[in-house]
Design a protein around this motif. Structure first.
Motif, PDB file in Angstrom:
ATOM      1  N   LEU A 123      17.030  54.494 -30.303  1.00 61.99           N
ATOM      2  CA  LEU A 123      17.014  53.164 -30.908  1.00 61.99           C
ATOM      3  C   LEU A 123      17.525  52.120 -29.920  1.00 61.99           C
ATOM      4  O   LEU A 123      16.953  51.038 -29.788  1.00 61.99           O
ATOM      5  CB  LEU A 123      17.846  53.148 -32.187  1.00 61.99           C
ATOM      6  CG  LEU A 123      17.960  51.795 -32.893  1.00 61.99           C
ATOM      7  CD1 LEU A 123      16.587  51.254 -33.286  1.00 61.99           C
ATOM      8  CD2 LEU A 123      18.868  51.913 -34.111  1.00 61.99           C
ATOM      9  N   LYS A 124      18.582  52.445 -29.190  1.00 55.93           N
ATOM     10  CA  LYS A 124      19.131  51.523 -28.192  1.00 55.93           C
ATOM     11  C   LYS A 124      18.084  51.206 -27.130  1.00 55.93           C
ATOM     12  O   LYS A 124      17.923  50.050 -26.728  1.00 55.93           O
ATOM     13  CB  LYS A 124      20.379  52.114 -27.550  1.00 55.93           C
ATOM     14  CG  LYS A 124      21.023  51.202 -26.530  1.00 55.93           C
ATOM     15  CD  LYS A 124      22.242  51.831 -25.915  1.00 55.93           C
ATOM     16  CE  LYS A 124      22.827  50.868 -24.891  1.00 55.93           C
ATOM     17  NZ  LYS A 124      23.547  51.508 -23.848  1.00 55.93           N
ATOM     18  N   GLU A 125      17.362  52.233 -26.666  1.00 57.27           N
ATOM     19  CA  GLU A 125      16.313  52.016 -25.671  1.00 57.27           C
ATOM     20  C   GLU A 125      15.222  51.097 -26.216  1.00 57.27           C
ATOM     21  O   GLU A 125      14.735  50.206 -25.512  1.00 57.27           O
ATOM     22  CB  GLU A 125      15.707  53.349 -25.243  1.00 57.27           C
ATOM     23  CG  GLU A 125      16.619  54.182 -24.376  1.00 57.27           C
ATOM     24  CD  GLU A 125      16.037  55.548 -24.058  1.00 57.27           C
ATOM     25  OE1 GLU A 125      14.809  55.756 -24.246  1.00 57.27           O
ATOM     26  OE2 GLU A 125      16.810  56.417 -23.622  1.00 57.27           O
ATOM     27  N   ILE A 126      14.840  51.313 -27.463  1.00 53.65           N
ATOM     28  CA  ILE A 126      13.822  50.467 -28.089  1.00 53.65           C
ATOM     29  C   ILE A 126      14.310  49.020 -28.146  1.00 53.65           C
ATOM     30  O   ILE A 126      13.587  48.091 -27.768  1.00 53.65           O
ATOM     31  CB  ILE A 126      13.470  50.983 -29.503  1.00 53.65           C
ATOM     32  CG1 ILE A 126      12.732  52.318 -29.406  1.00 53.65           C
ATOM     33  CG2 ILE A 126      12.633  49.951 -30.261  1.00 53.65           C
ATOM     34  CD1 ILE A 126      12.604  53.046 -30.728  1.00 53.65           C
ATOM     35  N   MET A 176      12.974  45.328 -25.998  1.00 56.04           N
ATOM     36  CA  MET A 176      12.348  44.188 -26.672  1.00 56.04           C
ATOM     37  C   MET A 176      12.600  42.921 -25.863  1.00 56.04           C
ATOM     38  O   MET A 176      13.736  42.620 -25.506  1.00 56.04           O
ATOM     39  CB  MET A 176      12.919  44.028 -28.078  1.00 56.04           C
ATOM     40  CG  MET A 176      12.592  45.186 -29.001  1.00 56.04           C
ATOM     41  SD  MET A 176      13.415  45.091 -30.602  1.00 56.04           S
ATOM     42  CE  MET A 176      12.701  43.622 -31.290  1.00 56.04           C
ATOM     43  N   ASP A 177      11.530  42.197 -25.559  1.00 50.75           N
ATOM     44  CA  ASP A 177      11.680  40.954 -24.801  1.00 50.75           C
ATOM     45  C   ASP A 177      12.407  39.887 -25.620  1.00 50.75           C
ATOM     46  O   ASP A 177      13.307  39.229 -25.147  1.00 50.75           O
ATOM     47  CB  ASP A 177      10.324  40.428 -24.345  1.00 50.75           C
ATOM     48  CG  ASP A 177       9.733  41.313 -23.258  1.00 50.75           C
ATOM     49  OD1 ASP A 177      10.503  41.964 -22.528  1.00 50.75           O
ATOM     50  OD2 ASP A 177       8.496  41.338 -23.143  1.00 50.75           O
ATOM     51  N   GLU A 178      11.974  39.726 -26.839  1.00 49.67           N
ATOM     52  CA  GLU A 178      12.630  38.775 -27.730  1.00 49.67           C
ATOM     53  C   GLU A 178      12.327  39.178 -29.160  1.00 49.67           C
ATOM     54  O   GLU A 178      11.344  39.841 -29.438  1.00 49.67           O
ATOM     55  CB  GLU A 178      12.184  37.340 -27.465  1.00 49.67           C
ATOM     56  CG  GLU A 178      10.692  37.128 -27.535  1.00 49.67           C
ATOM     57  CD  GLU A 178      10.311  35.725 -27.154  1.00 49.67           C
ATOM     58  OE1 GLU A 178       9.908  34.977 -28.057  1.00 49.67           O
ATOM     59  OE2 GLU A 178      10.419  35.384 -25.967  1.00 49.67           O
ATOM     60  N   LEU A 179      13.204  38.789 -30.062  1.00 51.58           N
ATOM     61  CA  LEU A 179      13.009  39.115 -31.472  1.00 51.58           C
ATOM     62  C   LEU A 179      11.922  38.243 -32.070  1.00 51.58           C
ATOM     63  O   LEU A 179      11.766  37.088 -31.711  1.00 51.58           O
ATOM     64  CB  LEU A 179      14.324  38.942 -32.238  1.00 51.58           C
ATOM     65  CG  LEU A 179      15.456  39.878 -31.802  1.00 51.58           C
ATOM     66  CD1 LEU A 179      16.720  39.549 -32.576  1.00 51.58           C
ATOM     67  CD2 LEU A 179      15.072  41.327 -32.035  1.00 51.58           C
TER      68      LEU A 179
END
Length: 75
Positions: A64-67, A71-74
């Motif tokens: 989950l941390k890697e995912i 992420m570039d931006e929420l």
């Protein structure tokens, strides 16, 4: 229905707080005497009542941390 036993081994942080004083927390919890896992859920101030949540193994939390890190931006 059998009673669920839990022991909060470590409070890792509060994610948010609701208007009624409940907090969404990330904790390390042992459920029914088993090995502690990471747990994200809502808790009453006294930790006697809880909402629905998700429990993750160490490997699942790492994934989950890697995912999240990827992420570039929420949205």
């Amino acid at each position: 229905m059998a009673e669920i036993k839990y022991e909060i081994k470590q409070n890792l942080g509060i994610v948010s707080e609701g208007a009624k004083g409940w907090t969404k927390e990330l904790n390390l919890i042992s459920w029914n005497g088993r090995e502690a896992k990471y747990d994200l859920r809502d808790w009453a101030a006294d930790h006697q009542k809880m909402g629905k949540g998700v429990t993750l193994s160490t490997e699942e939390l790492r994934t989950l941390k890697e995912i999240l890190n990827g992420m570039d931006e929420l949205q």
